[in-house]
Scaffold this motif. Structure first.
Motif, mmCIF file in Angstrom:
data_model
loop_
_atom_site.group_PDB
_atom_site.id
_atom_site.type_symbol
_atom_site.label_atom_id
_atom_site.label_comp_id
_atom_site.label_asym_id
_atom_site.label_seq_id
_atom_site.Cartn_x
_atom_site.Cartn_y
_atom_site.Cartn_z
ATOM 1 N N GLY A 106 56.216 12.008 1.397
ATOM 2 C CA GLY A 106 55.906 13.326 0.893
ATOM 3 C C GLY A 106 54.536 13.841 1.299
ATOM 4 O O GLY A 106 54.392 15.008 1.631
ATOM 5 N N PHE A 107 53.524 12.966 1.278
ATOM 6 C CA PHE A 107 52.166 13.428 1.576
ATOM 7 C C PHE A 107 52.068 13.938 3.011
ATOM 8 O O PHE A 107 51.589 15.051 3.251
ATOM 9 N N GLN A 108 52.562 13.109 3.966
ATOM 10 C CA GLN A 108 52.468 13.524 5.370
ATOM 11 C C GLN A 108 53.326 14.754 5.621
ATOM 12 O O GLN A 108 52.911 15.685 6.319
ATOM 13 N N ALA A 109 54.548 14.757 5.066
ATOM 14 C CA ALA A 109 55.456 15.873 5.312
ATOM 15 C C ALA A 109 54.872 17.167 4.760
ATOM 16 O O ALA A 109 54.964 18.214 5.405
ATOM 17 N N GLY A 110 54.258 17.096 3.578
ATOM 18 C CA GLY A 110 53.660 18.287 2.995
ATOM 19 C C GLY A 110 52.589 18.862 3.895
ATOM 20 O O GLY A 110 52.541 20.067 4.147
ATOM 21 N N VAL A 111 51.722 17.976 4.417
ATOM 22 C CA VAL A 111 50.645 18.445 5.282
ATOM 23 C C VAL A 111 51.205 19.049 6.563
ATOM 24 O O VAL A 111 50.745 20.099 7.023
ATOM 25 N N LEU A 112 52.229 18.405 7.141
ATOM 26 C CA LEU A 112 52.821 18.935 8.385
ATOM 27 C C LEU A 112 53.466 20.293 8.142
ATOM 28 O O LEU A 112 53.298 21.222 8.946
ATOM 29 N N PHE A 113 54.204 20.400 7.033
ATOM 30 C CA PHE A 113 54.870 21.654 6.704
ATOM 31 C C PHE A 113 53.835 22.773 6.573
ATOM 32 O O PHE A 113 54.005 23.862 7.119
ATOM 33 N N ALA A 114 52.734 22.453 5.857
ATOM 34 C CA ALA A 114 51.686 23.451 5.681
ATOM 35 C C ALA A 114 51.054 23.805 7.014
ATOM 36 O O ALA A 114 50.733 24.970 7.265
ATOM 37 N N SER A 115 50.877 22.814 7.908
ATOM 38 C CA SER A 115 50.187 23.111 9.163
ATOM 39 C C SER A 115 51.019 24.067 10.026
ATOM 40 O O SER A 115 50.443 24.857 10.778
#
Lengths: 129, 204, 145
Positions: C36-45
């Motif tokens: 979740g942490f990595q995916a959230g950051v990627l989605f936001a980027s």
């Protein structure tokens, strides 16, 4: 002697990195620079934890069905969440810097302190008169 | 990859990290500092891969190389692009740093050797987690199973911290500038850019 | 930003793949690196890239601030409610064993749901922070840097 160096060189280099970050935080007056220094310090703490987790001959802690040695996954979990929390708190720090600049017109520590003192003197004069 | 190779990679990457940290310390152009911070994050992500922490490296690359650089550029656009004071040598800071660093390096002599498979941290709960991840949970990525299941409370707290930081930024920067002009909060208008009035800026 | 033709074309091509990769990282986190942490950051980027190239106003039409204000707490609430669901179904707080017919299924389900909650909150907070900065910036010319 070489064994002792090989056993601890990672820690030493990470501590040097940590101290560069600490020096930036103490010696630089620019608030953005201070936060960058804190970030360097933070990253070196992350690296210290991950170094402690490394096992010689180990692999990344993902099960593949083969019997393998894994590096310690617990520090990975702690640091993984700490990185994302770190960026959120860094963003909060930068937001404070932006507000300070809007109030004082500067992000240099000296200027902010000078403005504070000037304001205090005016307040004292007003109270006396 | 052999152990010697990993050692060389570690030393090279850590030395490059130290050099970029020194460069960040000496540079006065904050735009260059932002670019170097991105490079610093990328280097540390590479080092994390060499240390087997692939999940952490992934996060560091996405967060440090992407979001934090953008945030720093956003801050620079809202404040100023140069550090106005020249970098000065500070003796008290150096003394504090040397004392702290010396104490920490002295303390490393008690630490387990790098890569020691018998380190105390590996003996306590970690074997339980690895076996549990294989048999009870059935999730191949041990980091995920610890993060979400064994240490679920911890992660709940971390998400709450991120939530709180987001709310904090919203409160600090969410309102538009015009609202504050009415309250008299802004003493220096946006046109009063200190950079334009600095005589030393033209020289450098 | 009218003149950055190459940037506009390349980012238009890249953004769908970044979003898809974020979803892959989100739901494949059990098996490979990710979560979740990595995916959230990627989605936001992906959204930040869009906002940087096409302007924040266009990005706000895709993902309005109101939706973000809703999504930021929703992720945390999903996480906490999964914990309480464990209590309701006869286990302990954040005990996923009881969520499905057998413990292993329950663990899979619980991990998937809370990772989704984490990803939602992280992505929403990151985009919110970016909007907060971008909403204050005066238009910056390329020559300013």
């Amino acid at each position: 002697m070489l064994d002792a160096i090989l056993a601890h060189y990672n820690y030493w280099l990470i501590i040097i990195l940590m101290m560069i970050g600490l020096y930036i935080v103490i010696s630089r007056g620019n608030l953005v620079k201070k936060i960058v220094g804190l970030n360097i310090f933070q990253t070196s703490v992350f690296l210290l934890y991950i170094t402690l987790a490394k096992v010689t001959g180990g692999t990344a802690p993902i099960l593949t069905g083969k019997p393998e040695i894994f590096s310690n996954p617990l520090p990975h979990v702690l640091i993984l969440t700490a990185i994302v929390v770190g960026i959120a708190t860094t963003a909060l720090g930068f937001a404070l810097v932006v507000r300070i600049r809007e109030s004082y017109g500067s992000i240099e520590e000296d200027d902010i302190l000078a403005a504070e003192r000037a304001e205090e003197e005016i307040a004292v004069k007003e109270a006396l008169s | 990859m052999g152990a010697e190779m990993i050692t060389i990679v570690n030393i090279v990457l850590l030395t490059m990290l130290c050099f970029s940290a020194v460069a960040i310390m000496l540079l006065r152009h904050l735009f260059a500092v932002a670019a170097l911070t991105g490079a610093f994050s990328l280097l540390s992500a590479g080092l994390l891969v060499a240390l087997d922490a692939v999940d952490v490296a992934f996060t560091e690359a996405a967060v440090g190389g992407g979001i934090s650089t953008v945030l720093m550029l956003g801050t620079l656009a809202l404040t100023q692009r140069r550090e106005h004071r020249p970098p000065r040598f500070s003796l008290p800071a150096l003394l504090v740093v040397i004392a702290t660093g010396g104490a920490l390096i002295y303390a490393t002599s008690d630490m387990p050797a790098y890569g020691d498979p018998n380190a105390p941290a590996l003996q306590h709960v970690v074997p339980v987690y690895i076996e549990g991840s294989r048999n009870d949970i059935g999730v191949p990525n041990i980091v995920t199973s610890i993060l979400a299941s064994y240490r679920g409370y911890d992660t709940l707290g971390e998400v709450a911290v991120i939530f709180t930081a987001g709310i904090g930024v919203m409160f600090l920067l969410g309102r538009r500038r015009e609202d504050e002009d009415d309250e008299g909060m802004v003493r220096h208008g946006p046109g009063n850019d200190p950079e334009s009035s600095e005589p030393e800026e033209t020289a450098s | 930003m009218k003149h950055h033709l190459i940037l506009r074309v390349v980012s238009k091509l890249l953004i769908p793949f970044i979003l898809l990769f974020a979803l892959y990282v989100q739901f494949h986190g059990d098996y490979g690196p990710g979560g979740g942490f990595q995916a959230g950051v990627l989605f936001a980027s992906a959204f930040i890239l869009y906002a940087l190239i096409f302007g924040v106003d266009n990005a706000r039409e895709v993902l309005p601030s109101k939706a973000l204000r809703f999504l930021v707490p929703v992720g945390l609430i999903i996480y906490a409610l999964t914990g309480f669901a464990g209590i309701v179904m006869g286990g302990k707080f954040l005990d996923y064993d009881v969520l499905a017919q057998d413990p292993q299924h329950g663990q899979h389900l619980g991990i998937l749901v809370i990772e989704f909650g984490v990803g939602t909150t992280v992505a929403a907070v990151m985009v919110t922070i970016f909007y907060a900065y971008a909403g204050r910036t005066r238009d910056v010319d390329d020559e300013d840097w």
